[in-house]
Design a protein around this motif. Structure first.
Motif, PDB file in Angstrom:
ATOM      1  N   ASP A 139       0.787  -1.229   0.000  1.00  7.66           N
ATOM      2  CA  ASP A 139       0.000   0.000   0.000  1.00  7.66           C
ATOM      3  C   ASP A 139       0.823   1.285   0.000  1.00  7.66           C
ATOM      4  O   ASP A 139       0.273   2.357  -0.252  1.00  7.66           O
ATOM      5  CB  ASP A 139      -0.936   0.024   1.216  1.00  7.66           C
ATOM      6  CG  ASP A 139      -1.986  -1.084   1.160  1.00  7.66           C
ATOM      7  OD1 ASP A 139      -2.233  -1.591   0.050  1.00  7.66           O
ATOM      8  OD2 ASP A 139      -2.543  -1.424   2.215  1.00  7.66           O
ATOM      9  N   ILE A 140       2.129   1.225   0.248  1.00  2.87           N
ATOM     10  CA  ILE A 140       2.866   2.484   0.360  1.00  2.87           C
ATOM     11  C   ILE A 140       3.231   3.080  -1.006  1.00  2.87           C
ATOM     12  O   ILE A 140       3.588   4.255  -1.097  1.00  2.87           O
ATOM     13  CB  ILE A 140       4.144   2.325   1.217  1.00  2.87           C
ATOM     14  CG1 ILE A 140       5.178   1.421   0.536  1.00  2.87           C
ATOM     15  CG2 ILE A 140       3.788   1.819   2.603  1.00  2.87           C
ATOM     16  CD1 ILE A 140       6.506   1.377   1.282  1.00  2.87           C
ATOM     17  N   LEU A 141       3.130   2.269  -2.068  1.00  2.00           N
ATOM     18  CA  LEU A 141       3.358   2.774  -3.416  1.00  2.00           C
ATOM     19  C   LEU A 141       2.583   1.881  -4.371  1.00  2.00           C
ATOM     20  O   LEU A 141       2.960   0.738  -4.613  1.00  2.00           O
ATOM     21  CB  LEU A 141       4.855   2.754  -3.760  1.00  2.00           C
ATOM     22  CG  LEU A 141       5.249   3.211  -5.175  1.00  2.00           C
ATOM     23  CD1 LEU A 141       4.710   4.601  -5.479  1.00  2.00           C
ATOM     24  CD2 LEU A 141       6.766   3.171  -5.343  1.00  2.00           C
ATOM     25  N   CYS A 142       1.487   2.411  -4.910  1.00  2.00           N
ATOM     26  CA  CYS A 142       0.613   1.554  -5.714  1.00  2.00           C
ATOM     27  C   CYS A 142      -0.308   2.386  -6.606  1.00  2.00           C
ATOM     28  O   CYS A 142      -0.453   3.597  -6.428  1.00  2.00           O
ATOM     29  CB  CYS A 142      -0.237   0.660  -4.806  1.00  2.00           C
ATOM     30  SG  CYS A 142      -1.324   1.582  -3.682  1.00  2.00           S
ATOM     31  N   VAL A 143      -0.920   1.702  -7.563  1.00  2.00           N
ATOM     32  CA  VAL A 143      -2.019   2.244  -8.360  1.00  2.00           C
ATOM     33  C   VAL A 143      -3.161   1.252  -8.168  1.00  2.00           C
ATOM     34  O   VAL A 143      -3.256   0.260  -8.890  1.00  2.00           O
ATOM     35  CB  VAL A 143      -1.638   2.375  -9.848  1.00  2.00           C
ATOM     36  CG1 VAL A 143      -2.831   2.888 -10.648  1.00  2.00           C
ATOM     37  CG2 VAL A 143      -0.452   3.316 -10.021  1.00  2.00           C
ATOM     38  N   PRO A 144      -4.023   1.488  -7.175  1.00  2.00           N
ATOM     39  CA  PRO A 144      -5.006   0.478  -6.765  1.00  2.00           C
ATOM     40  C   PRO A 144      -6.259   0.451  -7.637  1.00  2.00           C
ATOM     41  O   PRO A 144      -7.388   0.597  -7.164  1.00  2.00           O
ATOM     42  CB  PRO A 144      -5.335   0.904  -5.328  1.00  2.00           C
ATOM     43  CG  PRO A 144      -5.194   2.389  -5.363  1.00  2.00           C
ATOM     44  CD  PRO A 144      -4.048   2.670  -6.306  1.00  2.00           C
ATOM     45  N   GLY A 145      -6.073   0.246  -8.922  1.00  2.00           N
ATOM     46  CA  GLY A 145      -7.206   0.163  -9.837  1.00  2.00           C
ATOM     47  C   GLY A 145      -7.035  -0.975 -10.815  1.00  2.00           C
ATOM     48  O   GLY A 145      -5.927  -1.479 -11.021  1.00  2.00           O
ATOM     49  N   THR A 146      -8.120  -1.390 -11.434  1.00  2.00           N
ATOM     50  CA  THR A 146      -8.075  -2.445 -12.440  1.00  2.00           C
ATOM     51  C   THR A 146      -9.246  -2.242 -13.391  1.00  2.00           C
ATOM     52  O   THR A 146     -10.064  -1.331 -13.216  1.00  2.00           O
ATOM     53  CB  THR A 146      -8.128  -3.837 -11.788  1.00  2.00           C
ATOM     54  OG1 THR A 146      -7.892  -4.829 -12.788  1.00  2.00           O
ATOM     55  CG2 THR A 146      -9.471  -4.089 -11.128  1.00  2.00           C
ATOM     56  N   VAL A 147      -9.319  -3.085 -14.413  1.00  2.00           N
ATOM     57  CA  VAL A 147     -10.412  -3.024 -15.379  1.00  2.00           C
ATOM     58  C   VAL A 147     -11.367  -4.173 -15.099  1.00  2.00           C
ATOM     59  O   VAL A 147     -10.945  -5.326 -14.972  1.00  2.00           O
ATOM     60  CB  VAL A 147      -9.877  -3.123 -16.823  1.00  2.00           C
ATOM     61  CG1 VAL A 147     -11.035  -3.137 -17.815  1.00  2.00           C
ATOM     62  CG2 VAL A 147      -8.938  -1.967 -17.126  1.00  2.00           C
ATOM     63  N   GLN A 189       7.349   9.154   2.911  1.00  2.00           N
ATOM     64  CA  GLN A 189       8.216   8.916   4.064  1.00  2.00           C
ATOM     65  C   GLN A 189       8.456   7.434   4.283  1.00  2.00           C
ATOM     66  O   GLN A 189       9.584   7.010   4.577  1.00  2.00           O
ATOM     67  CB  GLN A 189       7.603   9.550   5.318  1.00  2.00           C
ATOM     68  CG  GLN A 189       7.645  11.068   5.321  1.00  2.00           C
ATOM     69  CD  GLN A 189       7.206  11.641   6.662  1.00  2.00           C
ATOM     70  OE1 GLN A 189       6.534  10.974   7.448  1.00  2.00           O
ATOM     71  NE2 GLN A 189       7.580  12.879   6.915  1.00  2.00           N
ATOM     72  N   ALA A 190       7.408   6.625   4.110  1.00  2.00           N
ATOM     73  CA  ALA A 190       7.556   5.180   4.291  1.00  2.00           C
ATOM     74  C   ALA A 190       8.475   4.586   3.220  1.00  2.00           C
ATOM     75  O   ALA A 190       9.321   3.734   3.516  1.00  2.00           O
ATOM     76  CB  ALA A 190       6.190   4.501   4.241  1.00  2.00           C
ATOM     77  N   VAL A 191       8.319   5.049   1.991  1.00  2.00           N
ATOM     78  CA  VAL A 191       9.173   4.572   0.904  1.00  2.00           C
ATOM     79  C   VAL A 191      10.630   4.928   1.171  1.00  2.00           C
ATOM     80  O   VAL A 191      11.530   4.108   1.012  1.00  2.00           O
ATOM     81  CB  VAL A 191       8.714   5.161  -0.447  1.00  2.00           C
ATOM     82  CG1 VAL A 191       9.754   4.873  -1.539  1.00  2.00           C
ATOM     83  CG2 VAL A 191       7.361   4.587  -0.849  1.00  2.00           C
ATOM     84  N   PHE A 192      10.866   6.170   1.593  1.00  2.00           N
ATOM     85  CA  PHE A 192      12.232   6.626   1.845  1.00  2.00           C
ATOM     86  C   PHE A 192      12.902   5.777   2.925  1.00  2.00           C
ATOM     87  O   PHE A 192      14.041   5.320   2.764  1.00  2.00           O
ATOM     88  CB  PHE A 192      12.223   8.096   2.269  1.00  2.00           C
ATOM     89  CG  PHE A 192      13.594   8.683   2.451  1.00  2.00           C
ATOM     90  CD1 PHE A 192      14.240   9.318   1.407  1.00  2.00           C
ATOM     91  CD2 PHE A 192      14.258   8.585   3.677  1.00  2.00           C
ATOM     92  CE1 PHE A 192      15.514   9.854   1.570  1.00  2.00           C
ATOM     93  CE2 PHE A 192      15.529   9.102   3.845  1.00  2.00           C
ATOM     94  CZ  PHE A 192      16.157   9.746   2.786  1.00  2.00           C
TER      95      PHE A 192
END
Length: 339
Positions: free
Chosen positions: A208-216, A232-235
């Motif tokens: 969840d810290i880096l995502c594109v939460p979509g679909t078709v 901040q979490a990613v870093f």
């Protein structure tokens, strides 16, 4: 004598449309958001990025980068017997962008009176910003075991299509582009050029810290098709895992950080790159940096940086290169190779 996967050619491509930080500030101002060149540079090191034009796809950028890499390697498209494309922004749901690239290479070859790589296996790898490291490792394994002799490994992205321009903290970070390398199988005693070691990881607990939460689904977009990131979490995760994977790969190859001629990290944020270099006791003069001009091009960033450093003469034959990436998934990994 053993088989090694050697980089024999590099290439890259950027869309013609270049946006400076001032251009982005003007764009965001139209949406009632404030940012500035100083704000972006201080936090990221980014000064400009390239955005694809309408209708310009990841495969188009991949084609341009691939043709340049093939030219540099002195190879024709029909000599390629493996195509791997790392991308998180494919042309379509399926087939893979790699097969679309294969068709475009074939068409370009026919137009020039040659032949294309029809029949060669072609597939995509999706590990977001670590995608090129994953793809390079897969290609290396296939060349070492005889599954291929001449591979085309590409990172290609059109991230501008999935950016939320109402979120100034993320939309200023990313850009579009492609980078490619030609890998060829060579035999030597281990002292010559080629991939020496690699290391791959993932931790799905941090999806969840880096995502594109979509679909078709059912002909419509289900969920959110735009990028989300907890910076901040990613870093915090990135600097730690990049040091760890770098040391692991060096140990596998029996090398030390002092022997590394060039660190070529994923171009996400200058602070992450500086932090990683500091932990590895490498001066920034030995780090290839292109994030200032390209922004974060995800899977394309490492091969873009590699190609730039090869073409401007910084990288020389025989030098030891450490490539490393970290991205959504959460994924990370590194590759050590002698150029």
């Amino acid at each position: 004598m053993s088989v090694y996967a050697r980089i024999t050619g590099t290439g890259s491509a950027l869309p013609a449309r270049r946006l400076t930080n001032d251009d982005m500030a003007a764009l965001l101002a139209q949406r009632g958001l404030e940012t500035s060149d100083a704000w972006i540079v201080e936090r990221t090191g980014i000064r400009a990025r390239h955005f694809a034009e309408d209708g310009q796809m990841a495969s188009d950028l991949a084609l341009d980068a691939s043709l340049r890499a093939l030219q540099a390697a002195g190879r024709a498209p029909h000599e390629v017997d493996l195509i791997i494309v790392a991308t998180s922004t494919p042309d379509m749901v399926f087939p893979s962008t790699a097969t679309i690239l294969q068709r475009k290479l074939h068409e370009a070859a026919l137009a020039a009176g040659g032949r294309g790589p029809i029949g060669a296996p072609a597939f995509d790898v999706q590990a977001v910003c670590t995608g090129f490291i994953y793809a390079l490792t897969v290609a290396d394994a296939m060349l070492r075991t005889g599954g291929a002799r001449c591979a085309l490994v590409v990172g290609a992205e059109v991230f501008s299509r999935i950016l939320n321009f109402d979120d100034r903290t993320t939309c200023v970070l990313f850009g579009d582009g492609a980078g490619a390398v030609v890998l060829e199988a060579v035999e030597h005693d281990g002292s010559g050029p080629g991939v020496l070691a690699s290391d791959l990881h993932a931790d799905g607990r941090h999806t969840d810290i880096l995502c594109v939460p979509g679909t078709v689904a059912g002909g419509s977009v289900l969920g959110d098709p735009l990028l989300r990131m907890d910076g901040q979490a990613v870093f915090k995760l990135a600097v730690g895992v990049l040091e760890e994977t770098a040391r692991t790969t060096l140990a596998k190859a029996g090398k030390t950080e002092a022997e590394v001629d060039w660190l070529i990290p994923h171009q996400a944020n200058i602070r992450i790159m500086q932090g990683t270099a500091r932990k590895l006791k490498l001066p920034m003069e030995r780090v290839v940096v292109t994030v200032d001009q390209h922004g974060n091009t995800s899977a394309a960033s490492i091969p873009l940086a590699l190609d730039q450093a090869v073409r401007d003469g910084r990288i020389q034959p025989g030098q030891l290169l450490l490539l490393e990436g970290v991205g959504g998934g959460f994924t990370w990994g590194s590759v050590l190779l002698r150029y």
